[in-house]
Design a protein around this motif. Sequence first.
Motif, PDB file in Angstrom:
ATOM      1  N   SER A  38      33.218  37.803  37.223  1.00  0.00           N
ATOM      2  CA  SER A  38      34.245  38.675  36.646  1.00  0.00           C
ATOM      3  C   SER A  38      34.455  39.931  37.477  1.00  0.00           C
ATOM      4  CB  SER A  38      33.856  39.064  35.217  1.00  0.00           C
ATOM      5  OG  SER A  38      32.623  39.771  35.212  1.00  0.00           O
ATOM      6  N   ARG A  41      38.285  39.967  41.088  1.00  0.00           N
ATOM      7  CA  ARG A  41      39.537  39.790  40.343  1.00  0.00           C
ATOM      8  C   ARG A  41      40.571  39.153  41.258  1.00  0.00           C
ATOM      9  NH1 ARG A  41      37.847  44.713  37.822  1.00  0.00           N
ATOM     10  NH2 ARG A  41      36.323  44.111  36.260  1.00  0.00           N
ATOM     11  N   HIS A 120      36.808  32.946  40.514  1.00  0.00           N
ATOM     12  CA  HIS A 120      37.329  31.764  39.840  1.00  0.00           C
ATOM     13  C   HIS A 120      38.151  30.967  40.850  1.00  0.00           C
ATOM     14  CE1 HIS A 120      36.021  33.301  35.972  1.00  0.00           C
ATOM     15  NE2 HIS A 120      36.618  34.446  36.240  1.00  0.00           N
ATOM     16  N   GLY A 487      39.776  41.007  34.345  1.00  0.00           N
ATOM     17  CA  GLY A 487      39.431  39.746  34.980  1.00  0.00           C
ATOM     18  C   GLY A 487      39.850  38.509  34.215  1.00  0.00           C
ATOM     19  N   TYR A 488      40.863  38.633  33.366  1.00  0.00           N
ATOM     20  CA  TYR A 488      41.397  37.495  32.620  1.00  0.00           C
ATOM     21  C   TYR A 488      42.782  37.127  33.137  1.00  0.00           C
ATOM     22  CZ  TYR A 488      38.062  37.379  28.660  1.00  0.00           C
ATOM     23  OH  TYR A 488      36.944  37.241  27.863  1.00  0.00           O
ATOM     24  N   ARG A 497      39.577  31.747  33.246  1.00  0.00           N
ATOM     25  CA  ARG A 497      39.111  32.678  32.208  1.00  0.00           C
ATOM     26  C   ARG A 497      40.333  33.247  31.503  1.00  0.00           C
ATOM     27  NH1 ARG A 497      36.270  38.538  32.765  1.00  0.00           N
ATOM     28  NH2 ARG A 497      34.851  38.435  30.977  1.00  0.00           N
TER      29      ARG A 497
END
Length: 579
Positions: A38, A41, A120, A487-488, A497
């Motif tokens: 997380s 980013r 990610h 971080g979503y 995420r």
Amino acid sequence: MRTLTKLPFKFLLIGFISSLFLLACKPEPGPIIGPGSSDIRINQIGYYPNGIKKAVIAVEPTTLEFALVDSGSKRTVYQGQLSEVFDWPLANEQVRIADFTEFQDPGEYVLYIPNLGNSHPFEIRSDVLNPVLEGSVKGLYFQRTGMALDEKHAGKWHRPAGHPDSLVAFHPSSGKQPGTIASPKGWYDAGDYNKYIINATFPLGQWFRLYEEYPETIPDDALNIPESGNGVSDYLDELKYELDWALTMQDEDGGLFHKLTTKNFEGMVMPHQATAERFIVGKSTAATLDFAACTAQAYRVYQDINPEYAKACLDASLKAYRWARENPEVLFSNPEDVHTGEYGDNDVADEWFWANAELFVSTGDSAFLEQMDLEAFDFEFRPGESWTGFMRFLGVFSMLDSGSFETSDSNYQHLRAGLLGSADELLRRSGQLPYFQPIDDFHWGSNSDVLNAAMILAQAYQLDPDPKYLQGVRQAADYILGNNPVGYSYVTGFGDRTPLFIHHRQSAADSIPEPVPGLLSGGPNSRLQDTTNGTVYPENVAPMKAWVDQEPSYASNEICLNWNAPLTYILGFLENQAD
């Protein structure tokens, strides 16, 4: 026995150099890939091959080196150096930037930093945002009222029908005698089960803008909705489901009832379990003008597909406009016994501008142009305006795009210069702000502010194809899809995420772990209006981090039509710029 011929030295030297070259070009073995960090980013969906590609590193690493690692082969395909440190108070962070714009090879990758881990996963490809684009429109199907969502089209989110709205009572505020009307179809507005004219017609204007510019973006059979295969764009089929409802909300005198709601918000139950009585509430100039603008646009959009329907839309638009001229300042506030969304607006100048602009473009009647003071137009973008003010920009977009003015016309030149000036100011601002997005004040639905600002940049790019405008739009999309301080990826179901606990009644009540996909969470909201409602934010939370993935958080984690609308526009615009 065959004998080997002795090769001259120069050939041996060439072979040796070639071997070194091949070894140098061969991807290096990469690190072991783990769960996404997380603290890295990144746009979790991906990037266009020729587009800008940046990630933000939110902790101080032990090394300034970063690498791109192929998710399949686990080999390092690119290496780079992190930037200097940037201090970003709005996020309460000191960060470094990983810029890998020059890497363009299609594939799926992670960004890796030694002793920190990997990002990610994300893709690089030419149509990388198309799944999210289509998902953002399919998300509207899940909001349909009055029909069952079957498993064929809704998958595991299938459900019984709710709210047929075939007999809706007039509230005294409507000005009508006791009685009922039928007002079926339409979408649920947000996390609640109500329907509001302002927040139906304003976002429809944004969705129609995409179709007017790029009509082939979402064709028939793209979305797997009940109308798929009928020979009409699935996009227009889905928008018509909402527009059909809006047309039922026009009174005989031309004015628009403000909303169709219960007196209080329902609990967190499924649509068919929410059975409180619903009412036609109020009538307002703002709702009527937004409707007039939207239906004038609809006339152009449906004219070649369904001429009879298009004509009905234009007739309804003109009828609404006449009512507004006779009732120019009928403002709405909730009656004492109604406590659902108000959508009040004490200044309807922006709505007047939008209605006049769309009717001028659709009819060519200069009388509508004469009602607009173009020289006094306010080109400043202000976060938080959304459904109270951003529609004035929609009017400018339509006039500049429609051919209503010759490019040498002074009106055209004034609007063009003003819009480019607004875009330049947004770019100046985004160059100084965290995560390269253009707003510094985070209101309810701040993600829609980011995307509305990006709409201005997109229009600027179409007027003046300077790459800086396109880059600004792409970075706004990066922010929404994961390159942000929490971080979503803010779009449900898209990204590694994403929000799981949106403020959305169906998603809360359907016993399915994942929420309905394709819906945009509102985003950081520094006003924190929901702290008395069970929402818990980190102590002294920074403005850009004032978002939590908690079901009670209507202030930061609700979904809403006017947030999905600019999301669809921006994704559609970007897909049409891809090489």
